[in-house]
Scaffold this motif. Structure first.
Motif, PDB file in Angstrom:
ATOM      1  N   GLU A  18       0.831  -1.211   0.000  1.00  0.00           N
ATOM      2  CA  GLU A  18       0.000   0.000   0.000  1.00  0.00           C
ATOM      3  C   GLU A  18       0.860   1.253   0.000  1.00  0.00           C
ATOM      4  O   GLU A  18       0.474   2.297  -0.514  1.00  0.00           O
ATOM      5  CB  GLU A  18      -0.938  -0.013   1.213  1.00  0.00           C
ATOM      6  N   THR A  19       2.048   1.113   0.573  1.00  0.00           N
ATOM      7  CA  THR A  19       2.953   2.250   0.679  1.00  0.00           C
ATOM      8  C   THR A  19       3.660   2.590  -0.634  1.00  0.00           C
ATOM      9  O   THR A  19       4.290   3.635  -0.740  1.00  0.00           O
ATOM     10  CB  THR A  19       4.003   1.955   1.750  1.00  0.00           C
ATOM     11  N   GLY A  20       3.563   1.700  -1.623  1.00  0.00           N
ATOM     12  CA  GLY A  20       4.179   2.030  -2.912  1.00  0.00           C
ATOM     13  C   GLY A  20       4.702   0.824  -3.663  1.00  0.00           C
ATOM     14  O   GLY A  20       4.780  -0.278  -3.120  1.00  0.00           O
ATOM     15  N   GLY A  37      21.184  -9.086  -3.886  1.00  0.00           N
ATOM     16  CA  GLY A  37      20.922  -7.651  -3.877  1.00  0.00           C
ATOM     17  C   GLY A  37      21.031  -7.118  -2.463  1.00  0.00           C
ATOM     18  O   GLY A  37      20.962  -7.874  -1.500  1.00  0.00           O
ATOM     19  N   ARG A  38      21.200  -5.816  -2.390  1.00  0.00           N
ATOM     20  CA  ARG A  38      21.339  -5.175  -1.078  1.00  0.00           C
ATOM     21  C   ARG A  38      20.047  -5.274  -0.286  1.00  0.00           C
ATOM     22  O   ARG A  38      18.994  -5.573  -0.838  1.00  0.00           O
ATOM     23  CB  ARG A  38      21.617  -3.688  -1.258  1.00  0.00           C
ATOM     24  N   ASN A  39      20.144  -4.881   0.991  1.00  0.00           N
ATOM     25  CA  ASN A  39      18.976  -4.730   1.849  1.00  0.00           C
ATOM     26  C   ASN A  39      17.926  -3.887   1.167  1.00  0.00           C
ATOM     27  O   ASN A  39      18.235  -2.804   0.675  1.00  0.00           O
ATOM     28  CB  ASN A  39      19.399  -3.932   3.093  1.00  0.00           C
ATOM     29  N   GLY A  40      16.698  -4.386   1.127  1.00  0.00           N
ATOM     30  CA  GLY A  40      15.618  -3.563   0.593  1.00  0.00           C
ATOM     31  C   GLY A  40      15.511  -3.545  -0.921  1.00  0.00           C
ATOM     32  O   GLY A  40      14.681  -2.828  -1.480  1.00  0.00           O
ATOM     33  N   ALA A  41      16.327  -4.355  -1.600  1.00  0.00           N
ATOM     34  CA  ALA A  41      16.293  -4.359  -3.073  1.00  0.00           C
ATOM     35  C   ALA A  41      14.984  -4.934  -3.618  1.00  0.00           C
ATOM     36  O   ALA A  41      14.577  -4.636  -4.736  1.00  0.00           O
ATOM     37  CB  ALA A  41      17.475  -5.163  -3.615  1.00  0.00           C
ATOM     38  N   GLY A  42      14.350  -5.791  -2.815  1.00  0.00           N
ATOM     39  CA  GLY A  42      13.078  -6.396  -3.243  1.00  0.00           C
ATOM     40  C   GLY A  42      13.123  -7.915  -3.365  1.00  0.00           C
ATOM     41  O   GLY A  42      12.240  -8.526  -3.959  1.00  0.00           O
ATOM     42  N   LYS A  43      14.135  -8.532  -2.769  1.00  0.00           N
ATOM     43  CA  LYS A  43      14.312  -9.985  -2.899  1.00  0.00           C
ATOM     44  C   LYS A  43      13.163 -10.750  -2.227  1.00  0.00           C
ATOM     45  O   LYS A  43      12.560 -11.631  -2.824  1.00  0.00           O
ATOM     46  CB  LYS A  43      15.659 -10.416  -2.284  1.00  0.00           C
ATOM     47  N   PRO A  76      10.674 -19.509   4.435  1.00  0.00           N
ATOM     48  CA  PRO A  76      10.815 -18.064   4.640  1.00  0.00           C
ATOM     49  C   PRO A  76      12.005 -17.699   5.521  1.00  0.00           C
ATOM     50  O   PRO A  76      12.568 -18.537   6.224  1.00  0.00           O
ATOM     51  CB  PRO A  76       9.497 -17.665   5.303  1.00  0.00           C
ATOM     52  N   GLU A  77      12.330 -16.429   5.454  1.00  0.00           N
ATOM     53  CA  GLU A  77      13.375 -15.849   6.292  1.00  0.00           C
ATOM     54  C   GLU A  77      12.966 -16.021   7.756  1.00  0.00           C
ATOM     55  O   GLU A  77      11.784 -15.931   8.078  1.00  0.00           O
ATOM     56  CB  GLU A  77      13.411 -14.359   5.949  1.00  0.00           C
ATOM     57  N   GLY A  78      13.938 -16.268   8.612  1.00  0.00           N
ATOM     58  CA  GLY A  78      13.613 -16.355  10.036  1.00  0.00           C
ATOM     59  C   GLY A  78      12.998 -17.688  10.430  1.00  0.00           C
ATOM     60  O   GLY A  78      12.461 -17.829  11.517  1.00  0.00           O
ATOM     61  N   GLU A  96      19.880 -14.478  -1.176  1.00  0.00           N
ATOM     62  CA  GLU A  96      21.027 -14.344  -0.275  1.00  0.00           C
ATOM     63  C   GLU A  96      21.564 -12.920  -0.227  1.00  0.00           C
ATOM     64  O   GLU A  96      21.494 -12.191  -1.197  1.00  0.00           O
ATOM     65  CB  GLU A  96      22.171 -15.271  -0.733  1.00  0.00           C
ATOM     66  N   GLN A  97      22.069 -12.550   0.925  1.00  0.00           N
ATOM     67  CA  GLN A  97      22.872 -11.320   1.026  1.00  0.00           C
ATOM     68  C   GLN A  97      24.334 -11.721   1.027  1.00  0.00           C
ATOM     69  O   GLN A  97      25.207 -10.929   0.711  1.00  0.00           O
ATOM     70  CB  GLN A  97      22.590 -10.618   2.356  1.00  0.00           C
ATOM     71  N   ASN A  98      24.563 -12.977   1.428  1.00  0.00           N
ATOM     72  CA  ASN A  98      25.922 -13.491   1.542  1.00  0.00           C
ATOM     73  C   ASN A  98      26.350 -14.084   0.190  1.00  0.00           C
ATOM     74  O   ASN A  98      25.965 -15.183  -0.182  1.00  0.00           O
ATOM     75  CB  ASN A  98      25.910 -14.566   2.631  1.00  0.00           C
TER      76      ASN A  98
HETATM   77  P1  ATP Z   1      16.091  -7.630   3.083  1.00  0.00           P
HETATM   78  O1  ATP Z   1      17.337  -8.376   2.948  1.00  0.00           O
HETATM   79  O2  ATP Z   1      16.217  -6.422   3.933  1.00  0.00           O
HETATM   80  O3  ATP Z   1      14.903  -8.485   3.436  1.00  0.00           O
HETATM   81  P2  ATP Z   1      14.998  -7.497   0.432  1.00  0.00           P
HETATM   82  O4  ATP Z   1      15.797  -7.292  -0.799  1.00  0.00           O
HETATM   83  O5  ATP Z   1      14.459  -8.844   0.698  1.00  0.00           O
HETATM   84  O6  ATP Z   1      15.853  -6.984   1.651  1.00  0.00           O
HETATM   85  P3  ATP Z   1      12.280  -6.604   0.658  1.00  0.00           P
HETATM   86  O7  ATP Z   1      12.092  -7.229   2.002  1.00  0.00           O
HETATM   87  O8  ATP Z   1      11.637  -7.230  -0.507  1.00  0.00           O
HETATM   88  O9  ATP Z   1      13.823  -6.438   0.367  1.00  0.00           O
HETATM   89  O10 ATP Z   1      11.827  -5.089   0.774  1.00  0.00           O
HETATM   90  C1  ATP Z   1      11.782  -4.215  -0.340  1.00  0.00           C
HETATM   91  C2  ATP Z   1      11.115  -2.922   0.099  1.00  0.00           C
HETATM   92  O11 ATP Z   1       9.752  -3.182   0.427  1.00  0.00           O
HETATM   93  C3  ATP Z   1      11.733  -2.261   1.317  1.00  0.00           C
HETATM   94  O12 ATP Z   1      11.770  -0.877   1.093  1.00  0.00           O
HETATM   95  C4  ATP Z   1      10.778  -2.592   2.428  1.00  0.00           C
HETATM   96  O13 ATP Z   1      10.764  -1.596   3.396  1.00  0.00           O
HETATM   97  C5  ATP Z   1       9.448  -2.676   1.717  1.00  0.00           C
HETATM   98  N1  ATP Z   1       8.515  -3.607   2.379  1.00  0.00           N
HETATM   99  C6  ATP Z   1       8.759  -4.906   2.669  1.00  0.00           C
HETATM  100  N2  ATP Z   1       7.676  -5.479   3.253  1.00  0.00           N
HETATM  101  C7  ATP Z   1       6.726  -4.516   3.324  1.00  0.00           C
HETATM  102  C8  ATP Z   1       5.384  -4.466   3.811  1.00  0.00           C
HETATM  103  N3  ATP Z   1       4.787  -5.547   4.341  1.00  0.00           N
HETATM  104  N4  ATP Z   1       4.712  -3.295   3.720  1.00  0.00           N
HETATM  105  C9  ATP Z   1       5.299  -2.202   3.164  1.00  0.00           C
HETATM  106  N5  ATP Z   1       6.552  -2.178   2.685  1.00  0.00           N
HETATM  107  C10 ATP Z   1       7.266  -3.313   2.759  1.00  0.00           C
END
Ligand code: ATP
Length: 235
Positions: free
Chosen positions: A14-16, A36-42, A86-88, A192-194
């Protein structure tokens, strides 16, 4: 044969919007990584594939074994032979090893025998009656993989299986992934991040940056190309 294909997938919350047209292919019996880096969308990509409640998919197609996953509900997708770790880890903490595995087997269409799966996880075999909450992070990760394997998947999606684990457990998880692929013919998509883990187990890698696939490379290329690793992976 192509087992999984993402075509111009767009998705977000919903946020984008987070994913801006992902094209990705995994052939049968391959091990492919999504880096990909943190937050890339993996994780968003993985959750889109398995039909999690979120994210919302706004366009494109996801084909698994010729079937359009966008027309399927989450529980149907696992019955098609696609399993998500899943993660975790997320095993049931109050349940024992054997109870977690039985639960997974009960929900599967064509489960493997639990004894057969446990043969590959001697560590778990020795702690069958231990509650999950009393196990180490590495043992819980093994249980999460074993639970997925019990469902007899054709393909396994693994989201950061080695995160936060000690190096010797990381080696063990790597060899489990290699075995699942080589001995049981399970196709693997690994987030993976590693990069070392991805290089150790995967043949091919997709690099995701800000919701777009920016490169598709072999392990050899990724290993050699310092600039690529620095630019997109920050190492
Ligand atoms: P990470 O290693 O941090 O998990 P990632 O590459 O897996 O990184 P995602 O978890 O897919 O990245 O997140 C991508 C973007 O989507 C980030 O900006 C994150 O804040 C946003 N995001 C993830 N889950 C949600 C959610 N449930 N609601 C809103 N935004 C989200």
């Amino acid at each position: 044969m192509t087992l999984l294909e993402l075509r111009n997938l767009t998705a977000g919350y919903e946020t984008g919007q987070i994913l801006f047209g992902i094209d990705l292919v995994v052939e049968e019996d391959e091990v492919v990584s999504l880096l990909g880096r943190n937050g890339a969308g993996k994780t968003t990509t993985m959750r889109s594939i398995v039909g999690a409640d979120e994210p919302y998919i706004s366009g494109g197609a996801i084909l698994f074994d010729g079937q359009n996953l966008l027309e399927r509900r989450n529980y149907e997708i696992s019955k098609l032979g696609l399993s998500f770790v899943p993660e975790g880890r997320r095993c049931f903490r109050e349940l024992t090893v054997i109870e977690n595995l039985e639960l997974a087997a009960n929900y599967a269409l064509n489960p493997l025998r639990i004894e057969t799966v446990l043969e590959q996880f001697p560590e778990l075999n020795e702690m069958q009656n231990r509650q999950t909450k009393n196990m180490s992070g590495g043992e819980q990760q093994m249980l999460a993989i074993a639970r997925s394997l019990v469902t007899n998947p054709q393909m396994m999606l693994l989201d950061e299986p080695c995160e936060g684990l000690a190096p010797y457990i990381v080696r063990r998880i790597e060899s489990i992934i290699e075995n699942i692929n080589a001995e049981q013919n399970v196709t693997v998509l690994l987030v993976e991040q590693n990069v070392a883990v991805a290089l150790a187990v995967a043949d091919r890698h997709y690099i995701l940056d800000e919701g777009r696939i920016v490169k598709e490379v072999t392990s050899e290329r990724l290993h050699e190309d310092d600039t690529l690793r620095q630019k997109y992976l920050g190492i």
